[in-house]
Write a protein that holds these residues in place. Structure first.
Motif, short mmCIF file in Angstrom:
data_model
loop_
_atom_site.label_atom_id
_atom_site.label_comp_id
_atom_site.label_asym_id
_atom_site.label_seq_id
_atom_site.Cartn_x
_atom_site.Cartn_y
_atom_site.Cartn_z
N ILE A 134 0.97 -1.15 0.13
CA ILE A 134 -0.11 0.06 -0.01
C ILE A 134 0.86 1.20 -0.07
O ILE A 134 0.60 2.19 -0.68
N ALA A 135 1.92 1.19 0.91
CA ALA A 135 2.83 2.34 1.01
C ALA A 135 3.55 2.53 -0.46
O ALA A 135 3.51 3.79 -0.98
N VAL A 136 3.87 1.77 -0.99
CA VAL A 136 4.69 1.61 -2.44
C VAL A 136 3.78 2.36 -3.66
O VAL A 136 3.98 3.19 -4.28
N ALA A 137 2.54 1.76 -3.50
CA ALA A 137 1.40 2.01 -4.50
C ALA A 137 1.23 3.50 -4.48
O ALA A 137 1.04 4.43 -5.35
N LEU A 138 0.92 3.93 -3.03
CA LEU A 138 0.61 5.38 -2.80
C LEU A 138 1.70 6.26 -3.38
O LEU A 138 1.38 7.45 -3.82
N MET A 139 2.97 6.01 -3.03
CA MET A 139 3.90 6.64 -3.40
C MET A 139 3.84 6.76 -5.08
O MET A 139 4.31 8.01 -5.68
N GLY A 140 3.68 5.69 -5.48
CA GLY A 140 4.26 5.55 -6.92
C GLY A 140 2.74 6.44 -7.70
O GLY A 140 2.96 7.21 -8.44
N THR A 141 1.71 6.21 -7.23
CA THR A 141 0.46 7.15 -7.61
C THR A 141 0.69 8.69 -7.64
O THR A 141 0.39 9.16 -8.25
N PHE A 142 1.34 8.94 -6.34
CA PHE A 142 1.59 10.43 -6.15
C PHE A 142 2.64 10.93 -7.25
O PHE A 142 2.34 11.90 -7.74
N LEU A 143 3.64 10.20 -7.51
CA LEU A 143 4.52 10.48 -8.57
C LEU A 143 4.06 10.54 -9.83
O LEU A 143 4.22 11.34 -10.47
N LEU A 144 3.08 9.71 -10.05
CA LEU A 144 2.64 9.36 -11.49
C LEU A 144 1.73 10.63 -11.57
O LEU A 144 1.51 11.12 -12.96
#
Length: 304
Positions: A134-144
């Motif tokens: 979840i943490a990795v996905a949220l960071m990825g979504t924020f950058l994208l």
């Protein structure tokens, strides 16, 4: 060729064909050759019919059982509307308003949504690896979505909305047919649901203006229906006979990879460094979920 190698090639090939269908759809939308609704209707009717014919040849008894059972047909109808049709429309709308790489990557938030559903809907406590995902996905979504900046968006609100909804739809696509898949072959269930959703869209399809397609655009539509749907799904299902589902989950990362390569090299799509890093982080969540860390850790401790 070993069984494992064959399974890897089948899974990678199926995921690559899926990725190619996203790039093909982006090309059609860029040239305004077709509308999203028209393309989805053709894809569902065409691929659904082909898969259904294949199912009748291999498992006609199963199709007969499903059709003549009201409960089964109700489950197929729910899967067709909220799973198949919903996921196809939202995914292609996300491509239309953004691009194939972005739409495909946002759809890969699906594992995170399934984790959240299991945690809140069924009160199953998430594992430590789920929290990391979840943490990795949220960071990825924020950058994208932001390009790493808090004061701007790299996607339009409508593109972001369709992208996120495509992840929700992909989650429903995964969860809704679970009861049917315990009893029947996946190709039969999905072929029947695709065909039913295509029939539902048929009145819409017949009343909309039919596009005038060039030969190249016709080839792209055929690719999306035959290779990007029927063959892609068939190859991916066949791979499970030779390799573990966890390995197929990792190899599914070929879908956004191929979509990105084709969109950047052939369609001129430009992605910022932050968007690329964000995309990789989101895809990484699928890999994290697929790798059996508990098994690896137990074997490591046993070896010590």
């Amino acid at each position: 060729m070993s069984m494992k190698t064959k399974g890897i090639l089948l899974a990678a090939g199926g995921a690559s064909l899926w990725g190619g269908s996203g790039a093909a759809a982006q090309q059609l939308f860029m040239t305004h050759a077709v509308t999203t609704e028209w393309l989805v209707a053709v894809r569902l009717l065409g691929a659904g019919l082909l898969l259904l014919i294949w199912g009748l040849i291999k498992s006609s008894k199963q199709i007969n059982e499903i059709i003549h059972d009201r409960k089964n047909m109700a489950m197929v109808l729910a899967f067709a509307i909220f799973g198949v049709m919903n996921s196809q429309l939202s995914y292609f709308f996300a491509i239309k308003y953004s691009n194939a790489p972005t739409a495909t990557v946002l759809q890969y938030l699906q594992p995170v949504l399934i984790i959240l559903w299991m945690a809140f809907g069924q009160k199953i406590r998430p594992r430590r690896v789920d929290g990391i995902s979840i943490a990795v996905a949220l960071m990825g979504t924020f950058l994208l979505v932001t390009g790493g900046r808090l004061d701007t968006l790299t996607l339009t609100p409508i593109a972001l909305a369709w992208g996120l909804w495509s992840a929700v739809a992909a989650t429903l696509y995964t969860l809704l047919p679970s009861g049917l898949l315990k009893k029947y072959d996946a190709m039969v269930v999905c072929g029947l649901a695709m065909f039913v959703s295509g029939i539902i869209m048929l009145p819409w399809f017949l009343t909309m203006e039919q596009p005038h397609l060039s030969l190249f655009n016709i080839v792209l539509v055929i690719y999306i229906v035959v290779f990007g749907t029927m063959f892609a799904y068939t190859l991916f299902l066949q791979s499970i006979r030779y390799i573990a589902p966890s390995v197929t989950g990792i190899l599914s990362a070929f879908e956004p990879l191929i979509a990105t390569i084709l969109a950047v090299t052939l369609l001129g799509t430009k992605l910022s460094t932050a968007a690329i890093i964000g995309s990789l982080l989101i895809v990484l969540t699928t890999v994290i979920q697929a790798v059996p860390f508990n098994v690896i850790w137990r074997r490591f401790k046993r070896a010590k």
